[in-house]
Design a protein around this motif. Structure first.
Motif, short mmCIF file in Angstrom:
data_model
loop_
_atom_site.label_atom_id
_atom_site.label_comp_id
_atom_site.label_asym_id
_atom_site.label_seq_id
_atom_site.Cartn_x
_atom_site.Cartn_y
_atom_site.Cartn_z
N UNK A 1 35.49 38.54 32.90
CA UNK A 1 35.38 37.25 32.21
C UNK A 1 36.46 37.06 31.15
N UNK A 2 37.45 37.95 31.11
CA UNK A 2 38.55 37.81 30.14
C UNK A 2 39.29 36.50 30.37
N UNK A 3 39.78 35.90 29.30
CA UNK A 3 40.50 34.63 29.38
C UNK A 3 42.00 34.89 29.29
N UNK A 4 42.77 34.14 30.08
CA UNK A 4 44.21 34.33 30.05
C UNK A 4 44.93 33.39 30.99
N UNK B 1 39.24 32.05 33.07
CA UNK B 1 38.67 33.38 33.15
C UNK B 1 39.29 34.10 34.34
N UNK B 2 39.30 35.42 34.28
CA UNK B 2 39.95 36.19 35.34
C UNK B 2 39.30 35.96 36.69
N UNK B 3 37.98 35.95 36.74
CA UNK B 3 37.32 35.77 38.03
C UNK B 3 37.57 34.38 38.59
N UNK B 4 37.70 33.37 37.72
CA UNK B 4 38.02 32.03 38.18
C UNK B 4 39.44 31.99 38.74
#
Length: 583
Positions: free
Chosen positions: A174-177, A209-212
């Motif tokens: 869920x990290x944002x980037x 989010x990473x998964x997105x």
């Protein structure tokens, strides 16, 4: 001379999210579900229960097979002894498209080699394409053949595992980037005309989010890189490679590289192991086949001074390809052309190679073909899928847990049902088999009151009877085989009597044009008696936007087999459904 590069056509693997849907109790025709009156459930069909099927053409002796003409005009055969599918490059040892008087071109020897082109004693030249996976031999018939799935995506049990290669474990998912997307193949922008090479970064600046980020890459068929913590910035040009936030290029792994990286996990004898063998022995940028048509040439035009001359193959980047004319001597410095052959494939032929070395009339009679890009990556290139064979099942416990109703007279295949909450397609693991209740459910408590036979609700002015009381072996619940129903109120449970003697009433309710809407009242009136609403549960999936295929009546259709397991004593319905592929 005609030089033909095969188009690298990525025929879409059918990636619809498929469900088996069962129900249909209102008496609507077999070809439809009445969304506001039927009761039905859906079960996600796991990938492992869906098989891609192509038309089979088993090799037969004494039969003539057409040689390769174009990507629309070719012949493949299946050797049932080794499970390999072959492409017929030519049916004549001299690669002549025209025939001599009395010439026979029947095939007498089955192709049996495992890599590269080979010419057999009957004059046929064959090229192996792919191999049926040993786990799918049961689906081979005289007319059908299963096409292997060469995907290297790892199996995963949870969606978090799916995102770990990009995001890492734990909070990395869920990290944002910044989400960097890269072209997987050469592309041209349809608006600007900009040319992109495989591995070039796209011009989208996306923060997510990473998964997105992985979900977007999957949806757009892009490769991906995620830069955690980079949350601002932009670009000023649409020109390729001008996205300053992301590396300009990324190495795109080929199928060969992906399979090689996983070589120790490939099952011996599997289609993936065999495909890696083909890829390791294949020069994908070489010349594929050459042929000649001498039918319109005079004897004078077919007479040259050279003996079996080698022709020059010119190309901007290709080297090493050798084509040779076949001749017979007919006099001093006179040789009669009777055929052609490809001596070596060479490499690097990405453009249209040109032949030279003899007169232009002979050159124009020769056809030269180069391999398409990623020739061995896609079995569907020469064996297009015609249908999906679905072998799945529903257990009685799955049905009764959702609707307390084991009467399921109608089934269908549902595709791409979106989430009712946000209109997006759900995310699933590869072998997800979740069961969904597809109606709004209202539960109203009424203590130990008697069950009304009729009417359901005076306000609707409809009547119904309940039917025979049954007991569910899995839960101990009691229910009625015939549901109360009308155009607005669907009471599927009849009455549910719990083992402790307490009673509850379950309803599926539609009181508007939408099959999912229900009045948020805390009172439900049945037979003139009011009951307190305990809960309202709406479905997860929106079936009104989904596609439905292959409606069938369970009672009359042989694709459905009901069996009782000796080990579990549970009833199970098996479904064997062929779903045609449309383009």
């Amino acid at each position: 001379m005609t030089t033909t590069p095969l188009a690298s056509t990525n025929i879409k693997q059918k990636t619809e999210q498929l469900y088996i849907v069962a129900g249909g109790l209102c008496g609507a025709p077999d070809g439809e579900f009445a969304l506001q009156r039927d009761t039905f459930i859906a079960k996600k069909i796991p990938d492992s229960q869906i098989h891609l099927i192509a038309t089979n053409n088993p090799w037969q002796a004494e039969k003539t097979y057409n040689y390769y003409v174009s990507e629309q005009d070719y012949t493949t055969v299946y050797n049932q002894d080794n499970g390999i599918v072959y492409l017929c490059l030519h049916n004549n040892a001299n690669f002549r498209n025209d025939t001599e008087p009395g010439e026979s071109r029947v095939s007498l020897e089955a192709p049996s080699h495992t890599t590269g082109r080979q010419t057999y004693s009957d004059g046929y030249t064959w090229l192996p394409l792919w191999k049926v996976d040993f786990t799918e031999y049961e689906y081979v018939t005289s007319t059908e053949i299963p096409v292997p799935d060469l995907s290297t995506e790892a199996d995963y049990n949870t969606l978090a595992e799916k995102y770990e290669p990009l995001c890492g474990t734990g909070t990395g998912v869920t990290a944002f980037g910044c989400c960097c997307l890269y072209f997987k193949e050469n592309s041209i922008d349809e608006i600007t005309g900009e040319v992109y090479s495989a591995g070039d970064v796209t011009n989208e600046v996306i923060f997510s989010d990473c998964f997105e980020c992985q979900k977007m890459a999957d949806a757009l068929n892009r490769d991906v890189l995620f830069l955690s913590g980079i949350t601002a910035g932009g670009i000023t040009s649409s020109h390729p490679l001008e996205n300053p936030l992301c590396p300009a290029t990324k190495t795109i792994q080929t199928l060969q590289q992906q399979l090689q990286a996983d070589v120790y996990n490939l099952i011996p004898g599997s289609s993936k192991e065999y495909q890696l063998e083909l890829l390791n022995n294949h020069n994908e940028t070489g010349l594929m086949v050459v042929n000649i048509d001498l039918s319109s040439l005079t004897d004078t035009q077919r007479t040259i001074t050279q003996d079996n001359p080698y022709l020059t193959v010119s190309d901007v980047s290709g080297t090493g390809g050798v084509v040779q004319l076949k001749t017979n001597p007919i006099g001093l410095n006179s040789h009669y052309v009777y055929g052609v052959q490809l001596v070596t494939e060479g490499s690097g032929y990405g453009n249209l190679p040109i032949l030279s070395g003899v007169n232009s009339t002979l050159i124009n009679a020769i056809n030269l073909f180069v391999y398409p890009e990623n020739f061995y990556d896609n079995p569907e290139l020469f064996t297009p899928v015609i249908k999906r064979k679905i072998e799945t099942y529903l257990e009685e416990s799955e049905i009764s847990a959702a609707v307390h109703q084991t009467s399921i007279p109608k089934i269908a295949i549902m595709a791409d049902a979106k989430l009712l909450s946000n209109g997006a397609l759900p995310n699933y693991t590869k072998n997800d088999s979740t069961v969904f209740d597809l109606q709004t459910k209202v539960v109203a408590k009424r203590g130990a009151e008697s069950i009304p036979a009729a009417p359901i609700n005076p306000a609707f002015n409809h009547t119904a009877t309940l039917g025979t009381l049954q007991t569910n072996n899995d839960t101990g619940y009691q229910y009625y085989t015939s549901a109360l129903r009308n155009d607005n109120l669907v009471a599927i449970d009849g009455s549910v009597t719990l083992l402790n003697g307490n009673q509850a009433k379950g309803y599926y309710v539609d009181i508007s044009d939408s099959p999912y809407s229900v009045s948020a009242s805390n009172i439900l009136t049945i037979g003139g008696i009011t009951h307190a609403i305990d809960s309202i549960t709406r479905p997860t999936l929106d079936v009104t936007t989904a596609k439905f295929y292959n409606f069938n009546s369970i009672a009359s259709n042989p694709i459905v087999i009901k069996q009782t397991s000796d080990q579990t004593s549970k009833n199970r319905w098996y479904f064997n459904i062929d779903l045609a592929v449309t383009t």
